[in-house]
Scaffold this motif. Structure first.
Motif, PDB file in Angstrom:
ATOM      1  N   GLN A  38       5.916  -3.342  -5.004  1.00 24.81           N
ATOM      2  CA  GLN A  38       6.881  -4.387  -5.340  1.00 24.81           C
ATOM      3  C   GLN A  38       7.106  -4.514  -6.849  1.00 24.81           C
ATOM      4  O   GLN A  38       7.768  -5.442  -7.307  1.00 24.81           O
ATOM      5  CB  GLN A  38       6.406  -5.726  -4.774  1.00 24.81           C
ATOM      6  N   GLY A 148       3.883  -1.874   1.667  1.00 26.48           N
ATOM      7  CA  GLY A 148       5.004  -2.450   0.924  1.00 26.48           C
ATOM      8  C   GLY A 148       6.325  -1.795   1.294  1.00 26.48           C
ATOM      9  O   GLY A 148       7.332  -2.474   1.490  1.00 26.48           O
ATOM     10  N   GLN A 152       9.513  -3.646   3.277  1.00 20.60           N
ATOM     11  CA  GLN A 152      10.861  -3.623   2.721  1.00 20.60           C
ATOM     12  C   GLN A 152      11.844  -3.004   3.699  1.00 20.60           C
ATOM     13  O   GLN A 152      12.997  -3.428   3.800  1.00 20.60           O
ATOM     14  CB  GLN A 152      10.856  -2.856   1.398  1.00 20.60           C
ATOM     15  N   ALA A 158      15.145  -5.624  -1.134  1.00 20.31           N
ATOM     16  CA  ALA A 158      14.006  -5.935  -1.999  1.00 20.31           C
ATOM     17  C   ALA A 158      13.437  -7.300  -1.633  1.00 20.31           C
ATOM     18  O   ALA A 158      14.181  -8.256  -1.403  1.00 20.31           O
ATOM     19  CB  ALA A 158      14.444  -5.919  -3.462  1.00 20.31           C
ATOM     20  N   ARG A 164       7.162 -11.757  -0.809  1.00 22.63           N
ATOM     21  CA  ARG A 164       6.031 -10.921  -1.222  1.00 22.63           C
ATOM     22  C   ARG A 164       4.710 -11.628  -0.950  1.00 22.63           C
ATOM     23  O   ARG A 164       3.764 -11.037  -0.430  1.00 22.63           O
ATOM     24  CB  ARG A 164       6.123 -10.604  -2.714  1.00 22.63           C
TER      25      ARG A 164
END
Length: 201
Positions: A38, A148, A152, A158, A164
């Motif tokens: 991220q 991650g 996504q 994003a 997150r």
């Protein structure tokens, strides 16, 4: 609230990863890889934090077993399930033991102490421990990076700051639950094995 948490992760996340990897550390390493994906911090920074924590943690446990064998803490570890089996393994196969011990959840702290008690030369332990820590750091931080990417892909864009944090929390909880179940199973099996050995002896 999520913005505050995210700022704390940006400022102190690598330190937290390092501290988390001093002991067992799989969860910390995976979360470090996740946040690297991220772009909260760089992947190489995560690797360095994970490697350093893992290497120094195991080295500290080795020193504890080697030079403080008569302390109450080390004597307490000697009574833990799995100690006798770990000691036999490190005596019979020291190289394989040091290289692979950190992959057995719940045995890493005990494993470092057992290695120190076994009489392995410090230089030999340091080299093997460095190799093992490097592979372990790459594996688990890479796994977090893949988590991650998967998150996504599922969300389709994003991740926002609060997303997150939520995904990282979910990953941490899942890993903790799996690790807890595995550790309980291993401990139970080891106790049964030691009881059987004691009764047969």
């Amino acid at each position: 609230m999520s913005e505050t948490v995210h700022r704390l992760i940006e400022q102190y996340g690598l330190l937290a990863v390092f501290l988390g990897c001093l002991a067992e550390g799989e969860t910390a390493a995976i979360l470090g890889g996740f946040f690297a994906h991220q772009h909260v911090f760089a992947l190489w920074q995560t690797f360095v934090a994970v490697f350093t924590g893992a290497f120094l943690g195991d080295t500290a446990f080795f020193v504890l077993g080697r030079h403080f064998a008569q302390t109450r803490l080390v004597r307490r570890f000697r009574r833990k399930p799995g100690f006798s089996r770990a000691y036999r393994l490190v005596t019979d196969h020291p190289n394989i033991y040091v290289l692979s011990n950190r992959y057995i959840y719940g045995m890493r702290v005990l494993g470092g102490i057992v290695a120190g008690l076994s009489g392995i030369a410090p230089a030999r332990f340091v080299v093997l421990n460095a190799i093992s820590a490097a592979v372990w750091a790459a594996l688990f931080s890479g796994l977090g990076y893949v988590f991650g990417a998967g998150a996504q892909q599922i969300i389709g864009r994003a991740l926002l700051h609060h997303e997150r944090v939520l995904v990282a929390l979910a990953i941490g909880l899942v890993i903790f639950a799996i690790a807890f179940a595995v550790a309980r199973t291993l401990i139970r099996r080891e106790r049964v094995r030691e009881s059987s050995a004691a009764s047969s002896g």
